[in-house]
Motif scaffolding. Structure first.
Motif, PDB file in Angstrom:
ATOM      1  N   TRP A 114      13.749  64.254 -33.790  1.00  0.00           N
ATOM      2  CA  TRP A 114      15.266  64.007 -33.477  1.00  0.00           C
ATOM      3  C   TRP A 114      15.497  63.949 -31.808  1.00  0.00           C
ATOM      4  N   LEU A 115      14.779  64.749 -31.350  1.00  0.00           N
ATOM      5  CA  LEU A 115      15.016  64.895 -29.775  1.00  0.00           C
ATOM      6  C   LEU A 115      14.456  63.687 -29.108  1.00  0.00           C
ATOM      7  N   SER A 116      13.437  62.973 -29.588  1.00  0.00           N
ATOM      8  CA  SER A 116      13.200  61.620 -28.997  1.00  0.00           C
ATOM      9  C   SER A 116      13.948  60.780 -29.349  1.00  0.00           C
ATOM     10  N   ARG A 117      14.749  60.728 -30.463  1.00  0.00           N
ATOM     11  CA  ARG A 117      16.009  59.867 -30.453  1.00  0.00           C
ATOM     12  C   ARG A 117      17.035  60.058 -29.775  1.00  0.00           C
ATOM     13  N   CYS A 118      17.505  61.232 -29.828  1.00  0.00           N
ATOM     14  CA  CYS A 118      18.769  61.636 -29.095  1.00  0.00           C
ATOM     15  C   CYS A 118      18.802  61.599 -27.493  1.00  0.00           C
ATOM     16  N   ALA A 119      17.565  62.018 -27.034  1.00  0.00           N
ATOM     17  CA  ALA A 119      17.288  61.865 -25.632  1.00  0.00           C
ATOM     18  C   ALA A 119      16.319  60.811 -25.235  1.00  0.00           C
ATOM     19  N   HIS A 120      16.593  59.942 -25.671  1.00  0.00           N
ATOM     20  CA  HIS A 120      15.656  58.872 -25.289  1.00  0.00           C
ATOM     21  C   HIS A 120      15.772  58.330 -24.038  1.00  0.00           C
ATOM     22  N   GLU A 121      17.173  58.191 -23.660  1.00  0.00           N
ATOM     23  CA  GLU A 121      17.620  57.687 -22.226  1.00  0.00           C
ATOM     24  C   GLU A 121      17.045  58.921 -21.314  1.00  0.00           C
ATOM     25  N   LEU A 122      17.293  60.121 -21.395  1.00  0.00           N
ATOM     26  CA  LEU A 122      16.719  61.187 -20.542  1.00  0.00           C
ATOM     27  C   LEU A 122      15.112  61.334 -20.462  1.00  0.00           C
ATOM     28  N   LEU A 123      14.556  61.084 -21.546  1.00  0.00           N
ATOM     29  CA  LEU A 123      12.969  61.162 -21.464  1.00  0.00           C
ATOM     30  C   LEU A 123      12.486  59.856 -20.671  1.00  0.00           C
ATOM     31  N   ALA A 124      13.259  58.781 -20.613  1.00  0.00           N
ATOM     32  CA  ALA A 124      12.655  57.642 -19.757  1.00  0.00           C
ATOM     33  C   ALA A 124      12.745  57.740 -18.491  1.00  0.00           C
ATOM     34  N   GLU A 125      13.583  58.817 -18.109  1.00  0.00           N
ATOM     35  CA  GLU A 125      13.716  59.221 -16.510  1.00  0.00           C
ATOM     36  C   GLU A 125      12.753  60.268 -16.440  1.00  0.00           C
ATOM     37  N   ALA A 126      12.432  60.994 -17.118  1.00  0.00           N
ATOM     38  CA  ALA A 126      11.683  62.415 -16.934  1.00  0.00           C
ATOM     39  C   ALA A 126      10.355  62.487 -16.472  1.00  0.00           C
ATOM     40  N   ASP A 127       9.974  63.187 -15.489  1.00  0.00           N
ATOM     41  CA  ASP A 127       8.612  63.246 -14.939  1.00  0.00           C
ATOM     42  C   ASP A 127       7.943  64.362 -15.760  1.00  0.00           C
ATOM     43  N   ALA A 128       8.525  65.480 -16.530  1.00  0.00           N
ATOM     44  CA  ALA A 128       7.838  66.369 -17.167  1.00  0.00           C
ATOM     45  C   ALA A 128       8.761  67.103 -18.085  1.00  0.00           C
ATOM     46  N   ILE A 129       8.185  67.550 -19.170  1.00  0.00           N
ATOM     47  CA  ILE A 129       9.196  68.314 -20.262  1.00  0.00           C
ATOM     48  C   ILE A 129       8.606  69.688 -20.172  1.00  0.00           C
ATOM     49  N   ALA A 130       9.939  70.643 -20.002  1.00  0.00           N
ATOM     50  CA  ALA A 130       9.377  72.088 -20.097  1.00  0.00           C
ATOM     51  C   ALA A 130      10.328  72.837 -21.019  1.00  0.00           C
ATOM     52  N   PRO A 131       9.899  73.848 -21.779  1.00  0.00           N
ATOM     53  CA  PRO A 131      10.453  74.550 -22.793  1.00  0.00           C
ATOM     54  C   PRO A 131      11.467  75.589 -22.094  1.00  0.00           C
ATOM     55  N   VAL A 132      12.270  76.127 -22.458  1.00  0.00           N
ATOM     56  CA  VAL A 132      13.127  77.180 -21.908  1.00  0.00           C
ATOM     57  C   VAL A 132      12.231  78.670 -22.433  1.00  0.00           C
ATOM     58  N   PRO A 133      11.773  79.334 -21.605  1.00  0.00           N
ATOM     59  CA  PRO A 133      10.891  80.157 -21.839  1.00  0.00           C
ATOM     60  C   PRO A 133      11.350  81.468 -22.356  1.00  0.00           C
ATOM     61  N   LEU A 134      10.408  82.305 -23.272  1.00  0.00           N
ATOM     62  CA  LEU A 134      11.066  83.519 -23.769  1.00  0.00           C
ATOM     63  C   LEU A 134      10.276  84.520 -22.706  1.00  0.00           C
ATOM     64  N   HIS A 135      10.999  85.892 -22.908  1.00  0.00           N
ATOM     65  CA  HIS A 135      10.309  86.984 -22.181  1.00  0.00           C
ATOM     66  C   HIS A 135       9.082  87.317 -22.780  1.00  0.00           C
ATOM     67  N   PRO A 136       7.940  87.538 -22.024  1.00  0.00           N
ATOM     68  CA  PRO A 136       6.734  88.067 -22.366  1.00  0.00           C
ATOM     69  C   PRO A 136       6.772  88.995 -23.594  1.00  0.00           C
ATOM     70  N   SER A 137       7.649  90.044 -23.551  1.00  0.00           N
ATOM     71  CA  SER A 137       7.784  90.955 -24.744  1.00  0.00           C
ATOM     72  C   SER A 137       8.318  90.486 -25.927  1.00  0.00           C
ATOM     73  N   ARG A 138       9.240  89.349 -26.102  1.00  0.00           N
ATOM     74  CA  ARG A 138       9.661  88.771 -26.929  1.00  0.00           C
ATOM     75  C   ARG A 138       8.588  87.858 -27.717  1.00  0.00           C
ATOM     76  N   LEU A 139       7.998  87.180 -26.630  1.00  0.00           N
ATOM     77  CA  LEU A 139       6.972  86.241 -27.086  1.00  0.00           C
ATOM     78  C   LEU A 139       5.884  87.118 -28.061  1.00  0.00           C
ATOM     79  N   LEU A 140       5.614  88.353 -27.306  1.00  0.00           N
ATOM     80  CA  LEU A 140       4.629  89.130 -27.949  1.00  0.00           C
ATOM     81  C   LEU A 140       5.040  89.637 -29.558  1.00  0.00           C
ATOM     82  N   SER A 141       6.425  89.742 -29.636  1.00  0.00           N
ATOM     83  CA  SER A 141       6.846  90.161 -30.975  1.00  0.00           C
ATOM     84  C   SER A 141       7.113  88.935 -31.784  1.00  0.00           C
ATOM     85  N   ARG A 142       7.474  87.791 -31.338  1.00  0.00           N
ATOM     86  CA  ARG A 142       7.638  86.564 -32.190  1.00  0.00           C
ATOM     87  C   ARG A 142       6.416  85.794 -32.487  1.00  0.00           C
TER      88      ARG A 142
END
Ligand SMILES: [Zn+2]
Length: 241
Positions: free
Chosen positions: A104-132
């Motif tokens: 879905w994102l590859s469709r809705c954000a195709h214009e932004l992807l065409a300009e992007a050098d890298a894709i980064a996720p919004v991070p979780l805090h390590p404590s939440r990452l541990l529980s999830r």
């Protein structure tokens, strides 16, 4: 031109067939999937808000107060229909939904992807990452990188303190909650400086989290930060970003 491109994408990825297949895997009825409100029409270039007519450029809120990120796109509206599969990915180990959201994102954000050098996720805090055990944003960002060919930068950002949950907070409250929460670790500064980063998350409500991440990336020298999310609320009420 944009309509033409969308038309071509629809031929390559017919929305019905993708969603129909995933509907079986996702445990949602085809009717539920058909109720998802995709933002395929005109949207604000700044925040991805749907426009009734293609008025171009940006909505009144974005013009009144430029955001910390440059542009945002959402695949669909966050409502009672889309909330279900999104929460399943976030809290119910339904990782099989992530590749669908990436498509879905590859469709809705195709214009932004065409300009992007890298894709980064919004991070979780390590404590939440541990529980999830996993970061739902990263689970979406990784296949999006594969689909688009844009390099994946999983640890461009870290969440240096555990923020309270954003639920139930006003726009100002959310902004305060995430202020200074994100930073680019020293070891990643070189991969961020001078780059155009596409930030990925599951949901955007006030945009405070995305703005907090964008500020940290720009402080580290990113020249542009765009945002792609699976779903956004229709009105980002009380927005101060
Ligand atoms: Zn806007």
């Amino acid at each position: 031109m944009r309509a033409l491109w969308r038309g071509a994408l629809d031929m390559v990825f017919p929305p019905q067939s993708i969603d129909g297949e995933a509907a079986l895997a996702g445990g949602l009825s085809p009717l539920a999937w058909s109720r998802i409100q995709f933002l395929d029409g005109p949207v604000c270039d700044g925040c991805g808000a749907p426009f009734e007519f293609d008025i171009g450029a940006r909505c009144a809120a974005c013009l009144a107060k430029p955001r910390a990120f440059d542009a945002a796109r959402a695949a669909c509206l966050y409502d009672e229909t889309s909330r279900d599969p999104i929460l399943k990915l976030k809290h119910a180990d339904r990782l099989d939904l992530a590749p669908l959201f990436a498509r879905w994102l590859s469709r809705c954000a195709h214009e932004l992807l065409a300009e992007a050098d890298a894709i980064a996720p919004v991070p979780l805090h390590p404590s939440r990452l541990l529980s999830r055990r996993y970061n739902q944003a990263a689970e979406i960002a990784r296949p999006l990188s594969r689909l688009s060919g844009v390099p994946y930068l999983p640890d461009a950002l870290i969440r240096r303190r555990a923020t309270d949950t954003q639920g139930g907070k006003s726009g100002v409250g959310r902004r305060r909650n995430v202020a200074g929460a994100f930073e680019v670790p020293a070891g990643r500064a070189r991969q961020v400086a001078g780059k155009r980063i596409l930030l990925v998350d599951d949901v955007m409500t006030t945009g405070a989290t995305a703005a907090g991440c964008a500020r940290a990336l720009k402080a580290a020298g990113a020249v542009r930060v765009d945002v792609a999310v699976v779903a956004r609320v229709k009105e980002m009420a009380g927005l101060t970003i």
